[in-house]
Design a protein around this motif. Structure first.
Motif, mmCIF file in Angstrom:
data_model
loop_
_atom_site.group_PDB
_atom_site.id
_atom_site.type_symbol
_atom_site.label_atom_id
_atom_site.label_comp_id
_atom_site.label_asym_id
_atom_site.label_seq_id
_atom_site.Cartn_x
_atom_site.Cartn_y
_atom_site.Cartn_z
ATOM 1 N N GLU A 62 0.827 -1.199 0.000
ATOM 2 C CA GLU A 62 0.000 0.000 0.000
ATOM 3 C C GLU A 62 0.868 1.258 0.000
ATOM 4 O OE1 GLU A 62 -3.466 0.856 0.086
ATOM 5 O OE2 GLU A 62 -3.417 -1.067 -0.936
ATOM 6 N N ALA A 63 1.935 1.250 0.796
ATOM 7 C CA ALA A 63 2.829 2.410 0.836
ATOM 8 C C ALA A 63 3.501 2.626 -0.518
ATOM 9 C CB ALA A 63 3.874 2.218 1.932
ATOM 10 N N GLU A 64 3.938 1.538 -1.155
ATOM 11 C CA GLU A 64 4.572 1.658 -2.468
ATOM 12 C C GLU A 64 3.585 2.163 -3.513
ATOM 13 O OE1 GLU A 64 7.379 1.703 -5.385
ATOM 14 O OE2 GLU A 64 7.627 1.487 -3.207
ATOM 15 N N ALA A 65 2.343 1.681 -3.456
ATOM 16 C CA ALA A 65 1.320 2.149 -4.392
ATOM 17 C C ALA A 65 1.055 3.643 -4.201
ATOM 18 C CB ALA A 65 0.036 1.345 -4.206
ATOM 19 N N ALA A 66 1.045 4.103 -2.941
ATOM 20 C CA ALA A 66 0.841 5.534 -2.681
ATOM 21 C C ALA A 66 1.995 6.356 -3.255
ATOM 22 C CB ALA A 66 0.707 5.772 -1.180
ATOM 23 N N ASN A 67 3.224 5.831 -3.133
ATOM 24 C CA ASN A 67 4.371 6.533 -3.699
ATOM 25 C C ASN A 67 4.292 6.593 -5.220
ATOM 26 O OD1 ASN A 67 5.505 6.967 -1.177
ATOM 27 N ND2 ASN A 67 6.729 5.098 -1.226
ATOM 28 N N VAL A 68 3.859 5.511 -5.837
ATOM 29 C CA VAL A 68 3.727 5.485 -7.299
ATOM 30 C C VAL A 68 2.676 6.498 -7.748
ATOM 31 C CG1 VAL A 68 2.971 4.079 -9.251
ATOM 32 C CG2 VAL A 68 4.527 3.109 -7.552
ATOM 33 N N ARG A 69 1.557 6.566 -7.032
ATOM 34 C CA ARG A 69 0.522 7.541 -7.394
ATOM 35 C C ARG A 69 1.039 8.965 -7.245
ATOM 36 N NH1 ARG A 69 -2.824 3.743 -4.621
ATOM 37 N NH2 ARG A 69 -2.659 4.973 -2.692
ATOM 38 N N ASP A 75 4.630 13.793 -12.188
ATOM 39 C CA ASP A 75 5.030 13.720 -13.596
ATOM 40 C C ASP A 75 3.997 14.391 -14.498
ATOM 41 O OD1 ASP A 75 7.286 12.370 -12.857
ATOM 42 O OD2 ASP A 75 6.526 10.371 -13.348
ATOM 43 N N VAL A 76 2.728 14.174 -14.197
ATOM 44 C CA VAL A 76 1.667 14.803 -14.993
ATOM 45 C C VAL A 76 1.705 16.313 -14.836
ATOM 46 C CG1 VAL A 76 -0.834 15.054 -15.222
ATOM 47 C CG2 VAL A 76 0.175 12.779 -14.983
ATOM 48 N N GLU A 77 1.928 16.769 -13.597
ATOM 49 C CA GLU A 77 1.985 18.210 -13.352
ATOM 50 C C GLU A 77 3.192 18.833 -14.051
ATOM 51 O OE1 GLU A 77 0.613 21.838 -11.776
ATOM 52 O OE2 GLU A 77 -0.329 19.859 -12.008
ATOM 53 N N ASP A 78 4.342 18.154 -14.002
ATOM 54 C CA ASP A 78 5.520 18.665 -14.696
ATOM 55 C C ASP A 78 5.299 18.712 -16.199
ATOM 56 O OD1 ASP A 78 6.829 18.993 -12.319
ATOM 57 O OD2 ASP A 78 8.091 17.205 -12.506
ATOM 58 N N ALA A 79 4.674 17.687 -16.731
ATOM 59 C CA ALA A 79 4.400 17.664 -18.169
ATOM 60 C C ALA A 79 3.476 18.802 -18.563
ATOM 61 C CB ALA A 79 3.788 16.319 -18.556
ATOM 62 N N ARG A 80 2.516 19.101 -17.701
ATOM 63 C CA ARG A 80 1.588 20.198 -18.004
ATOM 64 C C ARG A 80 2.298 21.546 -17.961
ATOM 65 N NH1 ARG A 80 -1.331 23.968 -15.565
ATOM 66 N NH2 ARG A 80 -0.508 23.420 -13.516
#
Length: 208
Positions: A62-69, A75-80
């Motif tokens: 769960e912790a790893e999934a939260a980090n991935v999200r 990444d999406v914000e940087d791309a924008r």
């Protein structure tokens, strides 16, 4: 028939149980006061250990999934914000060329030709409008003259011995620093002050 253990109230303990004091770690049963509850069998202990291990793995997943999200969101914000970085870098070069054109005009004087005055005013208006468009889209320029030299934002073209300025002060900026939403896309080209030699007298025409 084998004798059964006596409980605390003088009655016989249920068959298969022994005196609690005789069982290592035994405790009294709430259903049969005085009767012992035997230790957890090895199989149940193994299952509990397996359950604890699976719970630990689940929490780590769960912790790893939260980090991935969180990384995906960044990444999406940087791309924008920075998708147009290459375009912005080319555009600020055009803005600097426009400034060079303005600086190449002779200084204004009262009797200058009308065509020169109109040319200067027209180019200045174009530059203001152009820079305003850039700023509305997150592109900003910064003149570092008089500020401390920053290797993250400035590129030193030369150093100059001067009196009256702390070492590391930007004396002159050939070009400003440009940023896109706070990220540097073009460093400022600057002249930096350095400590003069102790026996060196101030030079004529040096920066005050």
């Amino acid at each position: 028939m084998a004798d059964r253990a006596m409980t605390a109230d003088g009655t016989h303990a249920p068959s298969g149980f022994s005196d609690p004091s005789a069982v290592p770690g035994g405790i009294e049963s709430p259903l049969f006061p005085g009767a012992p509850v035997l230790d957890v069998p090895p199989r149940e202990a193994a299952l509990q250990a397996e359950l604890d291990d699976m719970r630990d793995r689940w929490m780590r997943a769960e912790a790893e999934a939260a980090n991935v999200r969180a990384r995906a969101k960044r990444d999406v914000e940087d791309a924008r914000q920075y998708a147009v970085q290459k375009f912005a870098t080319d555009v600020v070069e055009a803005a600097e060329n426009l400034r060079r054109g303005l600086d190449s005009l002779p200084p204004s004087y009262p009797s200058e030709p009308e065509i020169v005055r109109r040319l200067r005013d027209g180019l200045a208006g174009i530059e203001r409008s152009f820079v305003g468009v850039l700023e509305r889209n997150g592109v900003h320029r910064d003149d570092p003259t008089g500020a401390p030299f920053s290797p993250d934002r400035h590129q030193a073209m030369s150093e100059q011995d001067v009196h009256g300025h702390p070492p590391g002060t930007v004396l002159q900026a050939y070009t400003p620093a440009w940023t896109l939403n706070g990220r540097l896309i073009r460093p400022a080209m600057v002249v930096v002050a350095k400590s003069p030699h102790p026996t060196q007298a101030p030079r004529q025409g040096a920066y005050p």
